[in-house]
Structures are given as C-alpha cells and as structure tokens.
Enzyme design. Structure first.
Site: not given
Ligand code: ITT
Length: 197
Positions: A10, A12-13, A70, A151-153, A179
């Site tokens: 990911n 963004g992470k 995670d 990213f994400g939410y 977090h």
């Molecule tokens: P990896 O497993 O490859 O690390 P992933 O996106 O599938 O990527 P996760 O299974 O940990 O990772 O899912 C995390 C999800 O939670 C992510 O896709 C976002 O939808 C949400 N999320 C986590 N941290 C976030 C953040 O800082 N801001 C917004 N959304 C976040």
C-alpha cells in the site's frame, strides 16, 4: 547499508512509514521494490494476527528483518466494522472510493456523531526477535468526503480535536497524530533499545 522490509504494497502506508523511519541508517524497502514476492493471505481475525502473517511470510522468503503493518477503521455504530476487512470492505480489490461509498451508505440510518477509530499494529520479525506495537487515533466519520491527501478512509475521518479530515490535514500533521505514527514511533524506539537499528 543494512536493510529493513516493510511488508506492505500500500503506497500510502509506505510513504508514511518511510517518513517516520527517514532518520535511521537503514534502507527501508517496500514490497513493490522486490521481485518474486509471495502471496500474502490475510487469514487472521485480528490486526495482530495479520501483521504477524505479513512479517513472517516475507521474512521466510527474503531473510531480511521485516515489519508488517495491519491497520483499519473501527466504527462504533457498525460494531467494529470494517475492522480487519477495511481494505476489502466493498469486495476483494475494492478501490478506496468504493470502500468509502459503502461506509457512507452503511451509516445513513444512524444518528451523528459516527464515532470511530483507526488502529494500526506493527509486527517486527528478524528470525529471532518478535516485537509488536500498536497505535490508535479516535475521531468521527462524516458522510461527505473532504480533502485529497492521504489514502483510504482519510477523506471521511475527522480526528478528535481537529476540524479537518485526515485528507485535509497536511501529511506531516497526520504523521504526528495517526495510529500508524504511534505504532511505528514506538517500534522505532523499541528497535533502537534492542540495538536492532
Ligand atoms: P498491505 O496489506 O499490503 O499493507 P492493505 O491496504 O491491504 O495493504 P490492510 O490489510 O492493513 O492493508 O488494510 C488497511 C486498510 O485500512 C487500508 O486499505 C485502508 O482502507 C484502511 N486504512 C488503514 N490505515 C489508514 C489510514 O492511515 N488512512 C486511511 N485509511 C486507512
């Protein structure tokens, strides 16, 4: 230079974690910089279990110290959903936009405020030592997205004490309060204390 892998695809992470680890004398590598990355099946029912699965699979393959992340969104009125299903809330391979639309639609029948928290578990493994750290940030969900950072939410989440979503706040602010910032800052402290970095 020594190396450490962040077991995430990911972007963004990765950009947030690279930022937090920018002051260590290690090359921080993401999965997108590696070849023949094994498939990771997130079969755990907790953030801890999935972070450990990610770190162990990648360590077994590359034999370089790894940290798995995670993380996800836990919404009170939805009994903790989407939780460990945050990235696949609207289905396997769902986009952030589809996940956000699903979240908003699930909340339509509930009164405001929609209390929620982001949680992150980081799991380090180098073949010997296991270290687990956690972080969370509390806030509320709004139903109209705001902002383009992150990213994400992020466009739907207003952290407590702020009037802006995580997607409206500058990246350096998110990276102080999030977090992930909390989990990875603590991880950095632990790794230094144990002389792993
Ligand atoms: P990896 O497993 O490859 O690390 P992933 O996106 O599938 O990527 P996760 O299974 O940990 O990772 O899912 C995390 C999800 O939670 C992510 O896709 C976002 O939808 C949400 N999320 C986590 N941290 C976030 C953040 O800082 N801001 C917004 N959304 C976040």
């Amino acid at each position: 230079m020594k190396e450490i892998i962040i077991a995430s695809a990911n972007e963004g992470k990765i950009s947030e974690i690279k930022n937090i680890f920018s002051d260590i004398r290690f090359r921080v590598i993401s999965l997108s910089e590696l070849n023949d990355v094994p498939e990771i099946i997130e079969s755990g029912d907790s953030f801890e279990a999935n972070a450990e699965i990610k770190a162990r699979i990648i360590f077994e393959k590359f034999r370089i110290p790894v940290i798995g992340d995670d993380s996800g969104l836990v919404v009170e009125q939805l009994n903790g959903r989407p939780g460990v299903f945050s990235s696949r809330y609207a289905g396997e391979n769902a986009t952030d936009e589809l996940n956000n639309l699903k979240l908003v639609s699930e909340l339509l029948s509930f009164p405001e405020p929609h209390k929620a928290k982001f949680v992150c578990t980081a799991f380090f493994y180098d073949g010997q030592k296991e270290i687990i750290t956690k972080g969370e940030v509390k806030g509320r969900i709004i139903k109209t997205p705001r902002g383009t950072n992150g990213f994400g939410y992020d466009p739907l989440f207003i952290p407590d004490g702020f009037g802006k979503t995580l997607a409206e706040l500058p990246a350096d602010v998110k990276n102080k309060i999030s977090h992930r910032a909390k989990a990875f800052e603590e991880m950095k402290t632990m790794l230094k204390r144990l002389r792993r970095i």
